[in-house]
Write a protein that holds these residues in place. Structure first.
Motif, short mmCIF file in Angstrom:
data_model
loop_
_atom_site.label_atom_id
_atom_site.label_comp_id
_atom_site.label_asym_id
_atom_site.label_seq_id
_atom_site.Cartn_x
_atom_site.Cartn_y
_atom_site.Cartn_z
N GLU A 63 14.23 5.83 43.66
CA GLU A 63 15.67 5.75 43.50
C GLU A 63 16.10 5.36 42.08
O GLU A 63 17.26 5.48 41.74
CB GLU A 63 16.28 4.74 44.48
CG GLU A 63 16.06 5.07 45.93
CD GLU A 63 14.81 4.38 46.47
OE1 GLU A 63 14.32 3.44 45.83
OE2 GLU A 63 14.33 4.82 47.51
N ALA B 234 29.31 6.59 36.06
CA ALA B 234 30.47 5.79 36.48
C ALA B 234 31.04 4.97 35.34
O ALA B 234 32.25 4.79 35.23
CB ALA B 234 30.07 4.87 37.63
N THR B 235 30.18 4.45 34.45
CA THR B 235 30.66 3.53 33.41
C THR B 235 30.61 4.13 32.02
O THR B 235 31.36 3.70 31.15
CB THR B 235 29.83 2.24 33.42
OG1 THR B 235 28.47 2.57 33.14
CG2 THR B 235 29.94 1.54 34.75
N ARG C 275 23.67 7.48 38.12
CA ARG C 275 24.95 7.19 38.77
C ARG C 275 25.72 6.12 37.99
O ARG C 275 26.91 6.24 37.76
CB ARG C 275 24.72 6.70 40.19
CG ARG C 275 26.02 6.44 40.94
CD ARG C 275 25.85 5.56 42.11
NE ARG C 275 25.42 4.25 41.65
CZ ARG C 275 24.98 3.30 42.45
NH1 ARG C 275 24.87 3.53 43.74
NH2 ARG C 275 24.62 2.13 41.99
N ASN C 276 25.03 5.08 37.56
CA ASN C 276 25.68 4.02 36.81
C ASN C 276 26.18 4.52 35.46
O ASN C 276 27.25 4.15 35.01
CB ASN C 276 24.74 2.83 36.62
CG ASN C 276 24.45 2.14 37.93
OD1 ASN C 276 25.20 2.28 38.89
ND2 ASN C 276 23.36 1.41 37.98
N HIS C 277 25.42 5.40 34.83
CA HIS C 277 25.85 5.96 33.56
C HIS C 277 27.07 6.84 33.74
O HIS C 277 28.01 6.81 32.93
CB HIS C 277 24.71 6.75 32.91
CG HIS C 277 25.12 7.46 31.65
ND1 HIS C 277 25.46 6.80 30.51
CD2 HIS C 277 25.28 8.79 31.39
CE1 HIS C 277 25.80 7.68 29.58
NE2 HIS C 277 25.69 8.89 30.09
N LEU D 275 19.85 5.99 40.41
CA LEU D 275 20.75 4.85 40.21
C LEU D 275 21.16 4.73 38.75
O LEU D 275 22.32 4.44 38.44
CB LEU D 275 20.09 3.56 40.68
CG LEU D 275 19.95 3.40 42.19
CD1 LEU D 275 19.16 2.15 42.52
CD2 LEU D 275 21.31 3.37 42.84
N LYS D 276 20.23 4.98 37.84
CA LYS D 276 20.56 4.91 36.42
C LYS D 276 21.56 6.00 36.05
O LYS D 276 22.53 5.75 35.34
CB LYS D 276 19.28 5.07 35.59
CG LYS D 276 19.48 4.92 34.12
CD LYS D 276 18.16 5.00 33.37
CE LYS D 276 18.38 4.87 31.89
NZ LYS D 276 17.13 5.00 31.15
N ALA E 55 16.35 -0.84 43.13
CA ALA E 55 16.25 0.03 41.96
C ALA E 55 14.80 0.28 41.59
O ALA E 55 14.48 0.46 40.42
CB ALA E 55 17.01 -0.57 40.80
N ARG F 148 22.43 -2.65 50.63
CA ARG F 148 21.61 -3.01 49.47
C ARG F 148 20.64 -1.89 49.17
O ARG F 148 19.95 -1.39 50.05
CB ARG F 148 20.86 -4.29 49.75
CG ARG F 148 21.80 -5.41 50.15
CD ARG F 148 21.25 -6.73 49.70
NE ARG F 148 22.09 -7.81 50.20
CZ ARG F 148 23.02 -8.38 49.45
NH1 ARG F 148 23.20 -8.00 48.23
NH2 ARG F 148 23.75 -9.36 49.95
N ARG G 253 24.93 3.08 28.77
CA ARG G 253 23.53 3.35 29.07
C ARG G 253 22.83 2.13 29.46
O ARG G 253 22.53 1.19 29.35
CB ARG G 253 22.83 4.00 27.90
CG ARG G 253 23.30 5.40 27.72
CD ARG G 253 22.56 6.04 26.58
NE ARG G 253 23.09 7.37 26.42
CZ ARG G 253 22.37 8.41 26.16
NH1 ARG G 253 21.09 8.29 26.00
NH2 ARG G 253 22.90 9.56 26.01
#
Length: 73
Positions: free
Chosen positions: A58, A69-70, A65-67, A62-63, A54, A51, A73
């Motif tokens: 970090e 990957a997907t 990395r998520n952007h 994390l934002k 956010a 776990r 935004r």
């Protein structure tokens, strides 16, 4: 024209020959050592992902990395 034996020493007396032999041989041994490490010390599979909060430092990572990957935004 004859040459004296001291003009052409035996091949095993030349240091460059031992470098040509020893350096590739050392890399082969290192490769087998790395293969052994990879084979015997495999990473453990985690049942639950760790776990990560956010908040704090970090959040930007994390934002991003998520952007990446997907694409959202």
């Amino acid at each position: 024209m004859t040459t004296s034996p001291s003009a052409h020493p035996a091949w095993w007396r030349l240091p460059i020959v031992w470098l040509v032999i020893a350096l590739p041989l050392a890399s082969v041994f290192a490769g087998f050592g790395m293969l052994r490490l990879a084979w015997t010390d495999a990473d453990v599979v985690l049942a639950d992902p760790p776990r990560v909060s956010a908040t704090g430092n970090e959040a930007p990572a994390l934002k991003a990395r998520n952007h990446a990957a997907t694409g959202v935004r």
